[in-house]
Write a protein that holds these residues in place. Structure first.
Motif, PDB file in Angstrom:
ATOM      1  N   PRO A 113       0.891  -1.304   0.134  1.00 21.64           N
ATOM      2  CA  PRO A 113      -0.011  -0.002  -0.077  1.00 21.64           C
ATOM      3  C   PRO A 113       0.675   1.329  -0.177  1.00 21.64           C
ATOM      4  O   PRO A 113       0.536   2.182  -0.532  1.00 21.64           O
ATOM      5  N   GLU A 114       1.778   1.454   0.782  1.00 21.81           N
ATOM      6  CA  GLU A 114       2.838   2.420   0.754  1.00 21.81           C
ATOM      7  C   GLU A 114       3.235   3.008  -0.637  1.00 21.81           C
ATOM      8  O   GLU A 114       3.312   3.932  -0.832  1.00 21.81           O
ATOM      9  N   ASP A 115       3.658   1.978  -1.454  1.00 15.86           N
ATOM     10  CA  ASP A 115       4.093   2.435  -2.883  1.00 15.86           C
ATOM     11  C   ASP A 115       2.893   3.040  -3.558  1.00 15.86           C
ATOM     12  O   ASP A 115       3.450   3.840  -4.485  1.00 15.86           O
ATOM     13  N   PHE A 116       1.685   2.725  -3.673  1.00 20.12           N
ATOM     14  CA  PHE A 116       0.597   3.325  -4.158  1.00 20.12           C
ATOM     15  C   PHE A 116       0.528   4.706  -3.735  1.00 20.12           C
ATOM     16  O   PHE A 116       0.345   5.763  -4.311  1.00 20.12           O
ATOM     17  N   TYR A 117       0.675   4.826  -2.244  1.00 25.09           N
ATOM     18  CA  TYR A 117       0.446   6.201  -1.676  1.00 25.09           C
ATOM     19  C   TYR A 117       1.707   7.114  -2.065  1.00 25.09           C
ATOM     20  O   TYR A 117       1.636   8.321  -2.243  1.00 25.09           O
ATOM     21  N   ASN A 118       2.764   6.622  -2.027  1.00 21.22           N
ATOM     22  CA  ASN A 118       4.102   7.251  -2.698  1.00 21.22           C
ATOM     23  C   ASN A 118       3.988   7.833  -3.984  1.00 21.22           C
ATOM     24  O   ASN A 118       4.027   8.998  -4.270  1.00 21.22           O
ATOM     25  N   LEU A 119       3.168   6.992  -4.973  1.00 23.64           N
ATOM     26  CA  LEU A 119       3.053   7.454  -6.337  1.00 23.64           C
ATOM     27  C   LEU A 119       2.042   8.575  -6.276  1.00 23.64           C
ATOM     28  O   LEU A 119       2.531   9.810  -7.214  1.00 23.64           O
ATOM     29  N   ARG A 120       0.960   8.469  -5.399  1.00 16.50           N
ATOM     30  CA  ARG A 120       0.264   9.776  -5.334  1.00 16.50           C
ATOM     31  C   ARG A 120       0.933  10.887  -4.858  1.00 16.50           C
ATOM     32  O   ARG A 120       0.853  12.172  -5.452  1.00 16.50           O
ATOM     33  N   ARG A 121       1.643  10.796  -3.774  1.00 17.24           N
ATOM     34  CA  ARG A 121       2.484  11.762  -3.157  1.00 17.24           C
ATOM     35  C   ARG A 121       3.465  12.365  -4.151  1.00 17.24           C
ATOM     36  O   ARG A 121       3.696  13.546  -3.909  1.00 17.24           O
ATOM     37  N   TRP A 122       3.871  11.882  -4.936  1.00 11.96           N
ATOM     38  CA  TRP A 122       4.906  11.995  -6.069  1.00 11.96           C
ATOM     39  C   TRP A 122       4.376  12.905  -7.428  1.00 11.96           C
ATOM     40  O   TRP A 122       4.824  13.344  -8.091  1.00 11.96           O
ATOM     41  N   GLY A 123       3.006  13.035  -7.105  1.00  9.77           N
ATOM     42  CA  GLY A 123       2.427  13.701  -8.235  1.00  9.77           C
ATOM     43  C   GLY A 123       1.424  12.751  -9.142  1.00  9.77           C
ATOM     44  O   GLY A 123       1.070  13.499 -10.099  1.00  9.77           O
ATOM     45  N   MET A 124       1.638  11.504  -8.999  1.00 13.14           N
ATOM     46  CA  MET A 124       0.970  10.800 -10.035  1.00 13.14           C
ATOM     47  C   MET A 124      -0.695  10.673  -9.766  1.00 13.14           C
ATOM     48  O   MET A 124      -0.963  10.630  -8.691  1.00 13.14           O
ATOM     49  N   ASN A 125      -1.319  10.398 -10.562  1.00 17.73           N
ATOM     50  CA  ASN A 125      -3.016   9.958 -10.395  1.00 17.73           C
ATOM     51  C   ASN A 125      -3.428   8.749 -11.106  1.00 17.73           C
ATOM     52  O   ASN A 125      -4.653   8.601 -10.861  1.00 17.73           O
ATOM     53  N   ALA A 126      -2.504   7.971 -11.578  1.00 17.66           N
ATOM     54  CA  ALA A 126      -2.918   6.670 -12.276  1.00 17.66           C
ATOM     55  C   ALA A 126      -1.761   5.622 -12.274  1.00 17.66           C
ATOM     56  O   ALA A 126      -0.447   5.907 -12.068  1.00 17.66           O
ATOM     57  N   VAL A 127      -2.129   4.293 -12.365  1.00 16.97           N
ATOM     58  CA  VAL A 127      -1.207   3.157 -12.423  1.00 16.97           C
ATOM     59  C   VAL A 127      -1.781   2.550 -13.649  1.00 16.97           C
ATOM     60  O   VAL A 127      -2.933   2.134 -13.822  1.00 16.97           O
ATOM     61  N   ARG A 128      -0.863   1.813 -14.494  1.00 19.67           N
ATOM     62  CA  ARG A 128      -1.011   0.978 -15.356  1.00 19.67           C
ATOM     63  C   ARG A 128      -0.644  -0.479 -14.708  1.00 19.67           C
ATOM     64  O   ARG A 128       0.425  -0.822 -14.632  1.00 19.67           O
ATOM     65  N   LEU A 129      -1.827  -1.072 -14.262  1.00 21.95           N
ATOM     66  CA  LEU A 129      -1.693  -2.158 -13.516  1.00 21.95           C
ATOM     67  C   LEU A 129      -1.689  -3.675 -14.481  1.00 21.95           C
ATOM     68  O   LEU A 129      -2.522  -3.903 -15.191  1.00 21.95           O
ATOM     69  N   LEU A 130      -0.633  -4.283 -14.474  1.00 19.26           N
ATOM     70  CA  LEU A 130      -0.547  -5.432 -15.374  1.00 19.26           C
ATOM     71  C   LEU A 130      -1.238  -6.645 -14.810  1.00 19.26           C
ATOM     72  O   LEU A 130      -1.050  -6.827 -13.647  1.00 19.26           O
ATOM     73  N   ILE A 131      -1.913  -7.236 -15.635  1.00 17.12           N
ATOM     74  CA  ILE A 131      -2.579  -8.572 -15.659  1.00 17.12           C
ATOM     75  C   ILE A 131      -2.259  -9.443 -16.523  1.00 17.12           C
ATOM     76  O   ILE A 131      -1.806  -8.842 -17.588  1.00 17.12           O
ATOM     77  N   PHE A 132      -2.446 -10.672 -16.451  1.00 13.55           N
ATOM     78  CA  PHE A 132      -1.936 -11.566 -17.335  1.00 13.55           C
ATOM     79  C   PHE A 132      -2.942 -12.846 -17.571  1.00 13.55           C
ATOM     80  O   PHE A 132      -3.698 -13.351 -16.779  1.00 13.55           O
ATOM     81  N   TRP A 133      -3.499 -12.795 -19.036  1.00 13.11           N
ATOM     82  CA  TRP A 133      -4.367 -13.977 -19.462  1.00 13.11           C
ATOM     83  C   TRP A 133      -4.131 -15.290 -18.848  1.00 13.11           C
ATOM     84  O   TRP A 133      -5.062 -16.013 -18.441  1.00 13.11           O
ATOM     85  N   SER A 134      -2.922 -15.772 -18.905  1.00 11.27           N
ATOM     86  CA  SER A 134      -2.348 -16.985 -18.426  1.00 11.27           C
ATOM     87  C   SER A 134      -2.608 -17.243 -16.950  1.00 11.27           C
ATOM     88  O   SER A 134      -3.212 -18.274 -16.285  1.00 11.27           O
TER      89      SER A 134
END
Length: 203
Positions: A66-87
């Motif tokens: 969770p801290e990594d997501f908060y850091n992204l927001r704190r650093w000014g980002m507003n989105a993540v491209r979350l990789l998922i895999f068909w397999s």
């Protein structure tokens, strides 16, 4: 000049501290006239970064907390491209892996709590782990008709141009060739996406 420089640094630090404490609500986004807009009709621009894990050995579950997501927001980002895999979503034709999808649920929840939008990316490199250096599609959906895999060295991505095996699996995908259960693999992919989309339709 030195005084102006110090004043600018102080303003920047105060701005960063104020921003770090903010917890922006994630507004629902829709498409209007070809633009992403929020619930107030304002155009939204997404900026962020990839988060994911390409290794099946780690069950495609990234190391992020969770801290990594908060850091992204704190650093000014507003989105993540979350990789998922068909397999990971569909390890066998027509069977969806609930445990894997729960790990995706958890990361989407962490992103939401941090005030980040999520773009789900059904990711692939060189089609499938059944091809050296690849990831993405299940082995059962890797219809290569026995074609050889050829690489010329250099960047891994040159295999898209040099490998008859990769050419054939993409041809079979676009031709919707039947998989092991008789259902076309393009149809299976569409159904897997439909399963994921239904799960997150209200998220």
């Amino acid at each position: 000049p030195e005084c102006c420089f110090l004043r600018m640094i102080m303003i920047l630090l105060l701005t960063c501290c104020c921003f770090a404490d903010s917890r922006a609500e994630v507004s629902r986004i829709s498409v209007h006239d070809g633009r992403l807009v929020d619930e107030s009709g304002r155009q939204v621009f997404l900026w962020g970064m990839n988060m994911g894990e390409k290794s099946s050995g780690r069950r495609y579950e990234s190391w992020h907390e969770p801290e990594d997501f908060y850091n992204l927001r704190r650093w000014g980002m507003n989105a993540v491209r979350l990789l998922i895999f068909w397999s990971a979503v569909e390890p066998e034709p027509g069977r969806y892996d609930e445990e894997y999808l729960q790990s995706v649920d958890k990361r989407i929840g962490w992103a939401r709590d941090a005030g980040l939008h999520v773009i789900l990316d059904m990711h692939q490199d060189l089609w499938s782990e059944a091809i050296p250096g690849g990831n993405g599609a299940p082995a059962w959906a890797t219809l290569d008709d026995g074609q050889p895999h050829r690489v010329l060295g250099g960047p891994w991505s040159t295999a898209y141009f040099t490998s008859p095996r990769i050419h054939r699996v993409f041809d079979n995908f676009w031709n919707d060739s039947p998989g092991p259960d008789g259902v076309g693999i393009q149809e299976r992919f569409a159904l897997a996406w439909q399963h994921v989309a239904a799960r997150y339709a209200d998220n």
